[in-house]
Scaffold this active site. Structure first.
Site, mmCIF file in Angstrom:
data_model
loop_
_atom_site.group_PDB
_atom_site.id
_atom_site.type_symbol
_atom_site.label_atom_id
_atom_site.label_comp_id
_atom_site.label_asym_id
_atom_site.label_seq_id
_atom_site.Cartn_x
_atom_site.Cartn_y
_atom_site.Cartn_z
ATOM 1 N N GLU A 260 36.824 -22.368 -3.669
ATOM 2 C CA GLU A 260 36.585 -23.765 -3.998
ATOM 3 C C GLU A 260 37.532 -24.593 -3.146
ATOM 4 O O GLU A 260 38.669 -24.195 -2.907
ATOM 5 C CB GLU A 260 36.853 -24.073 -5.486
ATOM 6 N N TYR B 20 37.086 -23.458 7.161
ATOM 7 C CA TYR B 20 36.250 -22.449 6.511
ATOM 8 C C TYR B 20 34.896 -22.312 7.216
ATOM 9 O O TYR B 20 34.426 -21.198 7.449
ATOM 10 C CB TYR B 20 36.055 -22.789 5.038
#
Length: 177
Positions: free
Chosen positions: A111, A123
């Site tokens: 998250e 990411y």
């Protein structure tokens, strides 16, 4: 643990690292973990890997991730403010993703705050895509979290991440000042 060119090292976090980790945590996280949380990850959670990244002998970053039922779960990652922009966050992330591949993980999940666009870009660079959101996830300000996943962590993914690691090693040899 993957090898990094000097003066960098990656190693498992030890209890004596917690004060340095907390200093970074408090400086960069809006809802910092407590010392007891890091201690639990080091001593009591068999699914956890807590890793520090050092330059010379100084802790400049850290990461906590778990392997649960084939899912590599990223829980906490940070680089000290003065050490950002050198590829060290990528080193921590790639180390965990490649470790997950080695350990048979099928996917990676995390998250990230909706407002943390720098982390989201990092990411995405390594194949972690937004797959959902968790409304009001962060207790400190009720900010939404984006749920991100990399899947499958198969041989093709591992080959791409290994090539990315090799490029990162070359980069790190050039950016240390």
């Amino acid at each position: 643990m993957r090898y990094l060119p000097p003066p960098y090292t990656l190693r498992l976090m030890q209890m004596e690292d917690v004060p340095a980790v907390l200093e970074i945590e408090r400086a960069v996280q809006s809802s910092p973990w407590k010392a007891s949380s890091f201690a639990h990850e080091i001593v009591s959670n068999p699914q956890s890997r807590a890793v520090v990244l050092t330059a010379e002998s100084d802790v400049v970053g850290y990461m906590v991730f778990w392997l649960v039922a084939g899912d590599l779960q990223v829980h906490n990652i940070a680089i000290a403010q003065d050490w950002r922009g050198r590829g060290l966050g990528a080193a921590l992330l790639l180390n965990s993703l490649l470790w997950g591949c080695d350990e048979g993980a099928e996917l990676a999940t995390l998250e990230v705050r909706r407002s943390n666009t720098a982390a989201q870009a990092l990411y995405r660079r390594y194949g972690v895509a937004i797959v959902g959101e968790r409304r009001g996830y962060y207790r400190d300000n009720q900010e939404d979290a984006l749920l991100m996943t990399a899947a499958p962590l198969d041989e093709a993914y591992e080959a791409r991440m290994t090539a990315a690691w090799e490029r990162l090693e070359q980069h790190l040899q050039q950016v240390y000042i």
